[in-house]
Design a protein around this motif. Structure first.
Motif, PDB file in Angstrom:
ATOM      1  N   GLU A   7      60.595  51.596  99.699  1.00 16.08           N
ATOM      2  CA  GLU A   7      60.465  51.567  98.240  1.00 16.08           C
ATOM      3  C   GLU A   7      59.420  50.542  97.818  1.00 16.08           C
ATOM      4  OE1 GLU A   7      64.220  51.002  96.262  1.00 16.08           O
ATOM      5  OE2 GLU A   7      65.161  52.625  97.408  1.00 16.08           O
ATOM      6  N   LEU A   8      59.463  49.361  98.420  1.00 17.03           N
ATOM      7  CA  LEU A   8      58.472  48.321  98.113  1.00 17.03           C
ATOM      8  C   LEU A   8      57.056  48.785  98.465  1.00 17.03           C
ATOM      9  CD1 LEU A   8      60.328  45.138  99.413  1.00 17.03           C
ATOM     10  CD2 LEU A   8      60.001  45.845  97.028  1.00 17.03           C
ATOM     11  N   PHE A   9      56.926  49.427  99.613  1.00 20.04           N
ATOM     12  CA  PHE A   9      55.635  49.953 100.057  1.00 20.04           C
ATOM     13  C   PHE A   9      55.100  50.983  99.055  1.00 20.04           C
ATOM     14  CE2 PHE A   9      53.365  53.320 102.380  1.00 20.04           C
ATOM     15  CZ  PHE A   9      52.301  52.586 102.893  1.00 20.04           C
ATOM     16  N   THR A  10      55.985  51.891  98.615  1.00 21.33           N
ATOM     17  CA  THR A  10      55.593  52.919  97.654  1.00 21.33           C
ATOM     18  C   THR A  10      55.183  52.294  96.325  1.00 21.33           C
ATOM     19  OG1 THR A  10      57.086  54.494  98.717  1.00 21.33           O
ATOM     20  CG2 THR A  10      56.373  55.009  96.477  1.00 21.33           C
ATOM     21  N   ALA A  11      55.956  51.323  95.863  1.00 20.46           N
ATOM     22  CA  ALA A  11      55.624  50.626  94.619  1.00 20.46           C
ATOM     23  C   ALA A  11      54.262  49.958  94.723  1.00 20.46           C
ATOM     24  CB  ALA A  11      56.707  49.593  94.296  1.00 20.46           C
ATOM     25  N   ASP A  12      53.975  49.355  95.846  1.00 22.85           N
ATOM     26  CA  ASP A  12      52.681  48.696  96.052  1.00 22.85           C
ATOM     27  C   ASP A  12      51.533  49.708  96.003  1.00 22.85           C
ATOM     28  OD1 ASP A  12      51.179  46.286  96.549  1.00 22.85           O
ATOM     29  OD2 ASP A  12      50.836  47.053  98.580  1.00 22.85           O
ATOM     30  N   LEU A  13      51.730  50.895  96.543  1.00 21.99           N
ATOM     31  CA  LEU A  13      50.695  51.935  96.470  1.00 21.99           C
ATOM     32  C   LEU A  13      50.394  52.308  95.022  1.00 21.99           C
ATOM     33  CD1 LEU A  13      51.679  54.383  99.370  1.00 21.99           C
ATOM     34  CD2 LEU A  13      49.797  52.750  99.314  1.00 21.99           C
ATOM     35  N   PHE A  14      51.451  52.454  94.217  1.00 28.29           N
ATOM     36  CA  PHE A  14      51.233  52.776  92.804  1.00 28.29           C
ATOM     37  C   PHE A  14      50.536  51.631  92.079  1.00 28.29           C
ATOM     38  CE2 PHE A  14      54.182  56.272  93.506  1.00 28.29           C
ATOM     39  CZ  PHE A  14      53.634  57.252  92.686  1.00 28.29           C
ATOM     40  N   ARG A  15      50.887  50.385  92.398  1.00 23.28           N
ATOM     41  CA  ARG A  15      50.191  49.231  91.799  1.00 23.28           C
ATOM     42  C   ARG A  15      48.703  49.279  92.120  1.00 23.28           C
ATOM     43  NH1 ARG A  15      54.578  46.295  93.756  1.00 23.28           N
ATOM     44  NH2 ARG A  15      56.048  45.848  92.105  1.00 23.28           N
ATOM     45  N   LYS A  16      48.376  49.583  93.360  1.00 22.21           N
ATOM     46  CA  LYS A  16      46.976  49.645  93.777  1.00 22.21           C
ATOM     47  C   LYS A  16      46.223  50.771  93.079  1.00 22.21           C
ATOM     48  CE  LYS A  16      47.624  47.315  98.145  1.00 22.21           C
ATOM     49  NZ  LYS A  16      47.618  47.356  99.592  1.00 22.21           N
ATOM     50  N   MET A  17      46.962  51.780  92.582  1.00 18.14           N
ATOM     51  CA  MET A  17      46.344  52.873  91.836  1.00 18.14           C
ATOM     52  C   MET A  17      46.306  52.576  90.335  1.00 18.14           C
ATOM     53  SD  MET A  17      47.619  56.349  93.770  1.00 18.14           S
ATOM     54  CE  MET A  17      49.376  56.047  93.612  1.00 18.14           C
ATOM     55  N   GLY A  18      46.678  51.353  89.962  1.00 25.10           N
ATOM     56  CA  GLY A  18      46.561  50.929  88.577  1.00 25.10           C
ATOM     57  C   GLY A  18      47.795  51.121  87.717  1.00 25.10           C
ATOM     58  N   TYR A  19      48.928  51.445  88.323  1.00 27.99           N
ATOM     59  CA  TYR A  19      50.161  51.635  87.576  1.00 27.99           C
ATOM     60  C   TYR A  19      50.894  50.310  87.408  1.00 27.99           C
ATOM     61  CZ  TYR A  19      49.891  56.719  88.087  1.00 27.99           C
ATOM     62  OH  TYR A  19      49.508  58.022  88.015  1.00 27.99           O
ATOM     63  N   THR A  20      51.626  50.185  86.305  1.00 28.58           N
ATOM     64  CA  THR A  20      52.614  49.127  86.156  1.00 28.58           C
ATOM     65  C   THR A  20      53.890  49.670  86.779  1.00 28.58           C
ATOM     66  OG1 THR A  20      51.600  48.390  84.099  1.00 28.58           O
ATOM     67  CG2 THR A  20      53.886  47.727  84.493  1.00 28.58           C
ATOM     68  N   VAL A  21      54.516  48.880  87.637  1.00 25.75           N
ATOM     69  CA  VAL A  21      55.618  49.389  88.461  1.00 25.75           C
ATOM     70  C   VAL A  21      56.884  48.584  88.255  1.00 25.75           C
ATOM     71  CG1 VAL A  21      56.349  49.752  90.856  1.00 25.75           C
ATOM     72  CG2 VAL A  21      54.004  50.251  90.197  1.00 25.75           C
ATOM     73  N   LYS A  22      58.005  49.298  88.222  1.00 29.41           N
ATOM     74  CA  LYS A  22      59.320  48.661  88.170  1.00 29.41           C
ATOM     75  C   LYS A  22      60.203  49.331  89.211  1.00 29.41           C
ATOM     76  CE  LYS A  22      63.381  48.024  85.296  1.00 29.41           C
ATOM     77  NZ  LYS A  22      64.072  48.470  84.086  1.00 29.41           N
ATOM     78  N   LEU A  23      60.864  48.526  90.030  1.00 30.85           N
ATOM     79  CA  LEU A  23      61.862  49.040  90.972  1.00 30.85           C
ATOM     80  C   LEU A  23      63.200  49.081  90.261  1.00 30.85           C
ATOM     81  CD1 LEU A  23      60.844  47.022  94.125  1.00 30.85           C
ATOM     82  CD2 LEU A  23      60.716  49.482  93.885  1.00 30.85           C
ATOM     83  N   THR A  24      63.959  50.147  90.457  1.00 36.77           N
ATOM     84  CA  THR A  24      65.278  50.243  89.854  1.00 36.77           C
ATOM     85  C   THR A  24      66.289  49.536  90.745  1.00 36.77           C
ATOM     86  OG1 THR A  24      65.788  52.349  90.927  1.00 36.77           O
ATOM     87  CG2 THR A  24      64.690  52.450  88.780  1.00 36.77           C
ATOM     88  N   LYS A  25      67.490  49.356  90.216  1.00 36.20           N
ATOM     89  CA  LYS A  25      68.540  48.727  91.027  1.00 36.20           C
ATOM     90  C   LYS A  25      68.927  49.660  92.169  1.00 36.20           C
ATOM     91  CE  LYS A  25      72.020  50.194  87.716  1.00 36.20           C
ATOM     92  NZ  LYS A  25      73.134  49.818  86.890  1.00 36.20           N
ATOM     93  N   GLN A  26      69.540  49.119  93.173  1.00 33.46           N
ATOM     94  CA  GLN A  26      69.831  49.856  94.402  1.00 33.46           C
ATOM     95  C   GLN A  26      70.890  50.944  94.227  1.00 33.46           C
ATOM     96  OE1 GLN A  26      68.359  49.333  97.732  1.00 33.46           O
ATOM     97  NE2 GLN A  26      66.874  48.714  96.200  1.00 33.46           N
ATOM     98  N   THR A  27      71.785  50.800  93.261  1.00 33.02           N
ATOM     99  CA  THR A  27      72.830  51.803  93.056  1.00 33.02           C
ATOM    100  C   THR A  27      72.858  52.207  91.589  1.00 33.02           C
ATOM    101  OG1 THR A  27      74.513  50.118  92.669  1.00 33.02           O
ATOM    102  CG2 THR A  27      74.285  50.927  94.923  1.00 33.02           C
ATOM    103  N   GLY A  28      73.327  53.425  91.328  1.00 35.52           N
ATOM    104  CA  GLY A  28      73.458  53.891  89.957  1.00 35.52           C
ATOM    105  C   GLY A  28      72.145  54.191  89.278  1.00 35.52           C
ATOM    106  N   ASP A  29      71.117  54.481  90.057  1.00 35.36           N
ATOM    107  CA  ASP A  29      69.788  54.710  89.479  1.00 35.36           C
ATOM    108  C   ASP A  29      69.461  56.190  89.294  1.00 35.36           C
ATOM    109  OD1 ASP A  29      69.316  55.547  92.062  1.00 35.36           O
ATOM    110  OD2 ASP A  29      67.991  53.897  92.581  1.00 35.36           O
TER     111      ASP A  29
END
Length: 58
Positions: A7-29
């Motif tokens: 998930e962190l790796f994927t978020a970093d890819l989106f950041r590098k493509m210019g997106y603002t990124v938020k990770l959701t909580k681990q459960t109930g998402d």
């Protein structure tokens, strides 16, 4: 790489493509792991890491 690291790796890819990124909580998402926003467009991303092993016997 475990699921959270992926998930962190994927978020970093989106950041590098210019997106603002938020990770959701681990459960109930509701299956969404990463929310990526760019140019007033929001993407909900479900990340899945699958380990595949092959055993070849001769």
């Amino acid at each position: 790489m475990n699921g959270y690291e992926f998930e962190l790796f994927t978020a970093d890819l989106f950041r590098k493509m210019g997106y603002t990124v938020k990770l959701t909580k681990q459960t109930g998402d509701q299956g969404i792991d990463v929310i990526a926003v760019k140019n007033r467009t929001s993407l909900g991303v479900q990340v899945s890491a699958i380990l595949i092993r092959f055993l070849i016997r001769q």
